[in-house]
Design a protein around this motif. Structure first.
Motif, PDB file in Angstrom:
ATOM      1  N   GLU A  63     -69.109 -43.371  22.404  1.00  0.00           N
ATOM      2  CA  GLU A  63     -67.943 -42.666  21.863  1.00  0.00           C
ATOM      3  C   GLU A  63     -66.927 -43.626  21.256  1.00  0.00           C
ATOM      4  O   GLU A  63     -66.311 -43.334  20.234  1.00  0.00           O
ATOM      5  N   ALA A  64     -66.744 -44.795  21.892  1.00  0.00           N
ATOM      6  CA  ALA A  64     -65.775 -45.760  21.367  1.00  0.00           C
ATOM      7  C   ALA A  64     -66.212 -46.268  19.999  1.00  0.00           C
ATOM      8  O   ALA A  64     -65.405 -46.342  19.052  1.00  0.00           O
ATOM      9  N   ALA A  65     -67.499 -46.632  19.873  1.00  0.00           N
ATOM     10  CA  ALA A  65     -68.004 -47.130  18.592  1.00  0.00           C
ATOM     11  C   ALA A  65     -67.996 -46.030  17.534  1.00  0.00           C
ATOM     12  O   ALA A  65     -67.718 -46.289  16.352  1.00  0.00           O
ATOM     13  N   LEU A  66     -68.286 -44.813  17.957  1.00  0.00           N
ATOM     14  CA  LEU A  66     -68.268 -43.694  17.021  1.00  0.00           C
ATOM     15  C   LEU A  66     -66.849 -43.441  16.504  1.00  0.00           C
ATOM     16  O   LEU A  66     -66.640 -43.236  15.302  1.00  0.00           O
ATOM     17  N   SER A  67     -65.872 -43.484  17.404  1.00  0.00           N
ATOM     18  CA  SER A  67     -64.474 -43.309  16.988  1.00  0.00           C
ATOM     19  C   SER A  67     -64.062 -44.387  15.997  1.00  0.00           C
ATOM     20  O   SER A  67     -63.379 -44.115  14.999  1.00  0.00           O
ATOM     21  N   GLU A  68     -64.485 -45.618  16.265  1.00  0.00           N
ATOM     22  CA  GLU A  68     -64.149 -46.723  15.373  1.00  0.00           C
ATOM     23  C   GLU A  68     -64.786 -46.518  13.999  1.00  0.00           C
ATOM     24  O   GLU A  68     -64.148 -46.741  12.967  1.00  0.00           O
ATOM     25  N   LEU A  69     -66.046 -46.087  13.975  1.00  0.00           N
ATOM     26  CA  LEU A  69     -66.731 -45.861  12.698  1.00  0.00           C
ATOM     27  C   LEU A  69     -66.035 -44.763  11.899  1.00  0.00           C
ATOM     28  O   LEU A  69     -65.801 -44.915  10.691  1.00  0.00           O
ATOM     29  N   VAL A  70     -65.702 -43.661  12.556  1.00  0.00           N
ATOM     30  CA  VAL A  70     -65.047 -42.551  11.868  1.00  0.00           C
ATOM     31  C   VAL A  70     -63.689 -42.979  11.322  1.00  0.00           C
ATOM     32  O   VAL A  70     -63.332 -42.707  10.177  1.00  0.00           O
ATOM     33  N   SER A  71     -62.919 -43.701  12.160  1.00  0.00           N
ATOM     34  CA  SER A  71     -61.565 -44.095  11.759  1.00  0.00           C
ATOM     35  C   SER A  71     -61.572 -45.149  10.659  1.00  0.00           C
ATOM     36  O   SER A  71     -60.786 -45.082   9.706  1.00  0.00           O
ATOM     37  N   ARG A  88     -76.958 -36.410  24.027  1.00  0.00           N
ATOM     38  CA  ARG A  88     -75.804 -37.290  24.225  1.00  0.00           C
ATOM     39  C   ARG A  88     -75.051 -37.512  22.914  1.00  0.00           C
ATOM     40  O   ARG A  88     -73.826 -37.509  22.881  1.00  0.00           O
ATOM     41  N   LEU A  89     -75.791 -37.687  21.833  1.00  0.00           N
ATOM     42  CA  LEU A  89     -75.154 -37.866  20.528  1.00  0.00           C
ATOM     43  C   LEU A  89     -74.378 -36.617  20.129  1.00  0.00           C
ATOM     44  O   LEU A  89     -73.240 -36.699  19.651  1.00  0.00           O
ATOM     45  N   HIS A  90     -74.978 -35.440  20.321  1.00  0.00           N
ATOM     46  CA  HIS A  90     -74.292 -34.198  19.961  1.00  0.00           C
ATOM     47  C   HIS A  90     -72.963 -34.085  20.708  1.00  0.00           C
ATOM     48  O   HIS A  90     -71.936 -33.733  20.128  1.00  0.00           O
ATOM     49  N   ARG A  91     -72.984 -34.371  22.000  1.00  0.00           N
ATOM     50  CA  ARG A  91     -71.769 -34.258  22.801  1.00  0.00           C
ATOM     51  C   ARG A  91     -70.723 -35.279  22.344  1.00  0.00           C
ATOM     52  O   ARG A  91     -69.538 -34.954  22.224  1.00  0.00           O
ATOM     53  N   SER A  92     -71.155 -36.514  22.081  1.00  0.00           N
ATOM     54  CA  SER A  92     -70.214 -37.540  21.627  1.00  0.00           C
ATOM     55  C   SER A  92     -69.578 -37.154  20.296  1.00  0.00           C
ATOM     56  O   SER A  92     -68.361 -37.294  20.106  1.00  0.00           O
ATOM     57  N   LEU A  93     -70.391 -36.673  19.364  1.00  0.00           N
ATOM     58  CA  LEU A  93     -69.860 -36.250  18.063  1.00  0.00           C
ATOM     59  C   LEU A  93     -68.846 -35.124  18.235  1.00  0.00           C
ATOM     60  O   LEU A  93     -67.780 -35.119  17.616  1.00  0.00           O
ATOM     61  N   PHE A  94     -69.180 -34.167  19.077  1.00  0.00           N
ATOM     62  CA  PHE A  94     -68.297 -33.031  19.303  1.00  0.00           C
ATOM     63  C   PHE A  94     -66.955 -33.493  19.860  1.00  0.00           C
ATOM     64  O   PHE A  94     -65.885 -33.091  19.386  1.00  0.00           O
ATOM     65  N   GLU A  95     -66.998 -34.363  20.886  1.00  0.00           N
ATOM     66  CA  GLU A  95     -65.762 -34.830  21.520  1.00  0.00           C
ATOM     67  C   GLU A  95     -64.925 -35.671  20.548  1.00  0.00           C
ATOM     68  O   GLU A  95     -63.703 -35.504  20.448  1.00  0.00           O
ATOM     69  N   ARG A 103     -63.489 -32.619  10.687  1.00  0.00           N
ATOM     70  CA  ARG A 103     -64.361 -31.450  10.596  1.00  0.00           C
ATOM     71  C   ARG A 103     -65.796 -31.828  10.985  1.00  0.00           C
ATOM     72  O   ARG A 103     -66.284 -32.889  10.617  1.00  0.00           O
ATOM     73  N   LEU A 104     -66.467 -30.891  11.682  1.00  0.00           N
ATOM     74  CA  LEU A 104     -67.840 -31.111  12.139  1.00  0.00           C
ATOM     75  C   LEU A 104     -68.677 -29.892  11.783  1.00  0.00           C
ATOM     76  O   LEU A 104     -68.309 -28.753  12.088  1.00  0.00           O
ATOM     77  N   ILE A 105     -69.799 -30.139  11.117  1.00  0.00           N
ATOM     78  CA  ILE A 105     -70.777 -29.091  10.830  1.00  0.00           C
ATOM     79  C   ILE A 105     -72.083 -29.478  11.503  1.00  0.00           C
ATOM     80  O   ILE A 105     -72.576 -30.595  11.318  1.00  0.00           O
ATOM     81  N   ARG A 106     -72.640 -28.582  12.293  1.00  0.00           N
ATOM     82  CA  ARG A 106     -73.967 -28.805  12.873  1.00  0.00           C
ATOM     83  C   ARG A 106     -75.012 -28.205  11.935  1.00  0.00           C
ATOM     84  O   ARG A 106     -74.987 -27.005  11.658  1.00  0.00           O
ATOM     85  N   PHE A 107     -75.908 -29.059  11.396  1.00  0.00           N
ATOM     86  CA  PHE A 107     -77.016 -28.600  10.555  1.00  0.00           C
ATOM     87  C   PHE A 107     -78.241 -28.591  11.458  1.00  0.00           C
ATOM     88  O   PHE A 107     -78.854 -29.630  11.710  1.00  0.00           O
ATOM     89  N   ASP A 108     -78.570 -27.430  11.955  1.00  0.00           N
ATOM     90  CA  ASP A 108     -79.581 -27.294  13.006  1.00  0.00           C
ATOM     91  C   ASP A 108     -80.846 -26.661  12.443  1.00  0.00           C
ATOM     92  O   ASP A 108     -80.808 -25.959  11.433  1.00  0.00           O
ATOM     93  N   ARG A 109     -81.952 -26.914  13.122  1.00  0.00           N
ATOM     94  CA  ARG A 109     -83.192 -26.240  12.766  1.00  0.00           C
ATOM     95  C   ARG A 109     -83.252 -24.909  13.507  1.00  0.00           C
ATOM     96  O   ARG A 109     -82.909 -24.842  14.692  1.00  0.00           O
ATOM     97  N   PRO A 110     -83.649 -23.840  12.841  1.00  0.00           N
ATOM     98  CA  PRO A 110     -83.681 -22.537  13.520  1.00  0.00           C
ATOM     99  C   PRO A 110     -84.714 -22.530  14.631  1.00  0.00           C
ATOM    100  O   PRO A 110     -85.716 -23.249  14.603  1.00  0.00           O
ATOM    101  N   PRO A 241     -82.063 -28.869  25.025  1.00  0.00           N
ATOM    102  CA  PRO A 241     -80.918 -29.022  25.927  1.00  0.00           C
ATOM    103  C   PRO A 241     -79.740 -28.211  25.421  1.00  0.00           C
ATOM    104  O   PRO A 241     -79.651 -27.910  24.227  1.00  0.00           O
ATOM    105  N   PRO A 242     -78.825 -27.817  26.317  1.00  0.00           N
ATOM    106  CA  PRO A 242     -77.643 -27.062  25.879  1.00  0.00           C
ATOM    107  C   PRO A 242     -76.864 -27.851  24.828  1.00  0.00           C
ATOM    108  O   PRO A 242     -76.724 -29.065  24.924  1.00  0.00           O
ATOM    109  N   ALA A 243     -76.362 -27.140  23.833  1.00  0.00           N
ATOM    110  CA  ALA A 243     -75.616 -27.779  22.741  1.00  0.00           C
ATOM    111  C   ALA A 243     -74.131 -27.502  22.897  1.00  0.00           C
ATOM    112  O   ALA A 243     -73.741 -26.517  23.521  1.00  0.00           O
ATOM    113  N   PRO A 244     -73.277 -28.367  22.354  1.00  0.00           N
ATOM    114  CA  PRO A 244     -71.845 -28.068  22.361  1.00  0.00           C
ATOM    115  C   PRO A 244     -71.558 -26.769  21.615  1.00  0.00           C
ATOM    116  O   PRO A 244     -72.383 -26.291  20.829  1.00  0.00           O
ATOM    117  N   ALA A 245     -70.396 -26.217  21.851  1.00  0.00           N
ATOM    118  CA  ALA A 245     -70.011 -24.945  21.217  1.00  0.00           C
ATOM    119  C   ALA A 245     -69.454 -25.219  19.823  1.00  0.00           C
ATOM    120  O   ALA A 245     -68.255 -25.143  19.578  1.00  0.00           O
TER     121      ALA A 245
END
Length: 623
Positions: A63-71, A88-95, A103-110, A241-245
């Motif tokens: 999450e720390a590295a992801l925040s740094e990359l986004v910022s 784990r990646l999905h949850r980190s991106l969501f948080e 803004r976050l868009i989930r491009f998921d496979r049906p 696995p369960p996905a973020p909302a």
């Protein structure tokens, strides 16, 4: 010439696209076609493809590295097209996206409709898969779960005959060698979408059991289902696995493209300012008006976050020894009930006060603290410590510029604040007569989870300080009404709304300590998510996993007809149409017990009661 990403920074932002999947390549092609600059991110190095607007990066991100990359990269939109099992990646991106207001868009496979055949077995993870393999004891297993499954399947392939299909890439082969699996057990090949190719593989190697992930159509999951049924061999399927909302989900390129026009400018959600920051700015203007006879049109203050912000002054009045200025509250894109209110500060000199003293007085629409446990003692206006400090600093700065030393009284008022306060939890917390003047950073981050959790933390402290030994945690007012009807002695002060953040709330209760009992009330729809171990129950429409309910009912001995009907459900509330809600029904007892166990992960020691409610308030209780 500037790079696409560099131009994007200058013009407003770049898209961060998480790929490594078919959906990732499709999203990248769409961004290219629309001329949108993007960074294509994968965990492992992939072969770069031709792109006019994209750049590539690889490597795992916490999450720390992801925040740094986004910022640092000027990211204004994230497209999560990663594999459904990258939990784990999905949850980190969501948080991170929530925290940074990106803004976050989930491009998921049906999902694929799963047929009903005797050899199909659904499991939650590799641990359950191994347990099932021990019972089935196949002579030769073919795992179609990829190179990342070598480690979790080690207990099986070290002792049994197993083949593992992996991608024929250098990265996959190197990982397989590091894990130590014999190369004779590997099948390096690209997956084929045809049933014939997979059936030929099964029959050639004498495979009598398949292991697959619920990978969707682009993962050729349908083909695996058909081949297993055709060959009459068991198929073990690891469920997604369960996905973020996610707020925004696309399951086709057309849907993703329809979502992008609103995001083409890649504008971030607007940050607003707290009532405390507005009160400080209004106070600064009022002090200027007091000594100069007129207020400026604009004042600038430094926020506790370190940022400098400017505020327009929308009203002022100055007279001998007293002045009054107002700032309109701007909450940005956060759904803040105080957005648009006029925050007014009236300052006057205190002839008998100590030089430098600032006395805070309660004005119209600002609450008064009546109970202990808050940061401000009873009897004081509900102006929190950080806003008070901001106000003091604004007054001190203006006095210092003029070489003056005075005592000053500050009256903060909010016209209409009393009515707005009825939409908040203030009265329950012992704050009467209006809103609170709040803020720790000075900024309002849109849809901030931390702001919600801060209010929960405050509610816990107030309940504890005022002698509550039992806490009642509910998602909202309906559940609270049901719970208090069942436990009429519960004081209102002991009832805390966790919203969707049940896991974090229970952790806060555990950290605070001092309670003899906690009662958790959950409606059936949210309980189906909690029972599967989810700490965050948020969703605009509660997501139902019908396969989980169907499998649970089958395990409990309900008929195949009931299980099949549950598998076809679209709304949780329809479960009670098939199985009437009752504490005598094993299904609801099992959901309540599983929810209780999930709560115990976050609240391990305190006496706990879990109450499962249906829409009418009928209950199943687990102690």
């Amino acid at each position: 010439m500037a790079s696409a990403k560099g131009m994007a920074r200058e013009e407003g932002g770049v898209i961060l696209l998480f790929g490594g999947t078919t959906e990732g390549r499709q999203a990248a092609a769409l961004c290219d076609r629309l001329g949108l600059p993007f960074i294509y991110s994968t965990k492992t190095r992939v072969e770069p493809f031709a792109t006019a607007c994209g750049e590539f990066r690889h490597g795992a991100l916490d999450e720390a590295a992801l925040s740094e990359l986004v910022s640092s990269s000027g990211v204004r939109l994230v497209i999560d097209a990663a594999h459904p099992f990258a939990a784990r990646l999905h949850r980190s991106l969501f948080e991170v996206c929530q925290h940074l207001a990106v803004r976050l868009i989930r491009f998921d496979r049906p999902s694929v409709d799963v047929p009903d055949f005797e050899g199909l077995h659904s499991v939650a993870d590799f641990t359950e898969a191994l347990a099932l393999l021990d019972r089935l004891n196949p002579a030769k297993l073919l795992a179609l779960t990829g190179v990342q499954s070598i480690a979790p399947l080690r207990p099986w392939w070290e002792q049994h005959d197993m083949l593992l299909r992996i991608l024929p890439t250098q990265a996959s082969m190197e990982l397989a060698r590091r894990e130590g699996i014999p190369e004779a057990q590997l099948l390096p090949m690209n997956p084929d979408s045809s049933d014939e190719a997979l059936e030929k593989l099964v029959r050639k190697h004498g495979v009598d059991c398949l292991l697959a992930k619920e990978s969707g159509e682009s993962g050729f999951f349908s083909s695996k289902l058909r081949v297993a049924e055709r060959c009459a061999i068991p198929l073990i399927v690891i469920r997604r696995p369960p996905a973020p909302a996610y707020d925004v989900v696309a399951t086709s390129v057309e849907e993703l493209e329809a979502l992008l026009p609103d995001a083409v400018t890649l504008k971030p959600l607007r940050t607003g300012y707290t009532t405390g920051a507005c009160a400080a700015a209004a106070t600064k203007a009022a002090v200027i008006a007091l000594f100069d006879g007129a207020a400026p049109d604009l004042v600038t203050i430094t926020l506790p976050s370190g940022k400098v912000a400017s505020f327009g002054i929308v009203s002022y009045r100055a007279e001998r020894g007293r002045s009054r200025c107002g700032v309109r509250k701007f909450a940005g894109d956060d759904p803040d009930v105080t957005h648009g209110l006029l925050i007014v500060s009236e300052v006057s000199l205190l002839p008998n006060g100590e030089p430098g003293e600032v006395r805070f007085l309660q004005g119209e629409g600002v609450g008064r603290v009546t109970l202990p446990g808050l940061e401000i003692p009873p009897g004081e206006p509900a102006i929190n410590p950080v806003p008070r400090q901001m106000i003091r600093e604004c007054i001190a700065g203006e006095l210092r510029q003029r070489g003056l030393r005075h005592a000053v009284a500050v009256t903060i008022s909010v016209p209409g604040g009393n009515a707005v306060a009825r939409k908040t939890m203030n009265e329950r917390l012992g704050i009467t007569g209006g809103i609170s003047i709040l803020g720790t950073s000075g900024e309002v981050i849109p849809y901030s989870i931390e702001a919600w959790l801060a209010s929960i933390r405050q509610s816990i402290a107030v309940a504890s300080t005022n002698g509550c030994t039992t806490l009642a945690l509910t998602s909202g007012l309906r559940t609270e009404r049901h719970l208090r009807a069942r436990y009429p002695d519960l004081p209102e002060l002991a009832c805390i709304h966790y919203g969707n953040y049940i896991g974090r709330t229970l952790e806060l209760v555990h950290q605070h300590g001092g309670f003899s009992r906690v009662i958790v009330g959950v409606m059936l729809a949210k309980a189906t998510k909690l029972a599967q171990g989810q700490a965050d129950l948020s969703s605009r429409v509660v997501q139902l996993d019908p396969r989980w309910l169907a499998n649970l009912s089958a395990d409990l001995g309900y008929s195949p007809v009931i299980a099949n009907q549950l598998a076809d459900l679209h709304l949780v509330r329809n479960v009670t149409d098939l199985i009437p809600f009752s504490s005598d029904e094993p299904l609801y007892t099992a959901i309540a017990n599983a929810s209780y166990r999930a709560c115990r992960r976050w609240l391990p020691d305190t006496s706990l009661t879990f109450v499962l409610f249906d829409m009418e308030g009928q209950a199943v209780v687990v102690d």
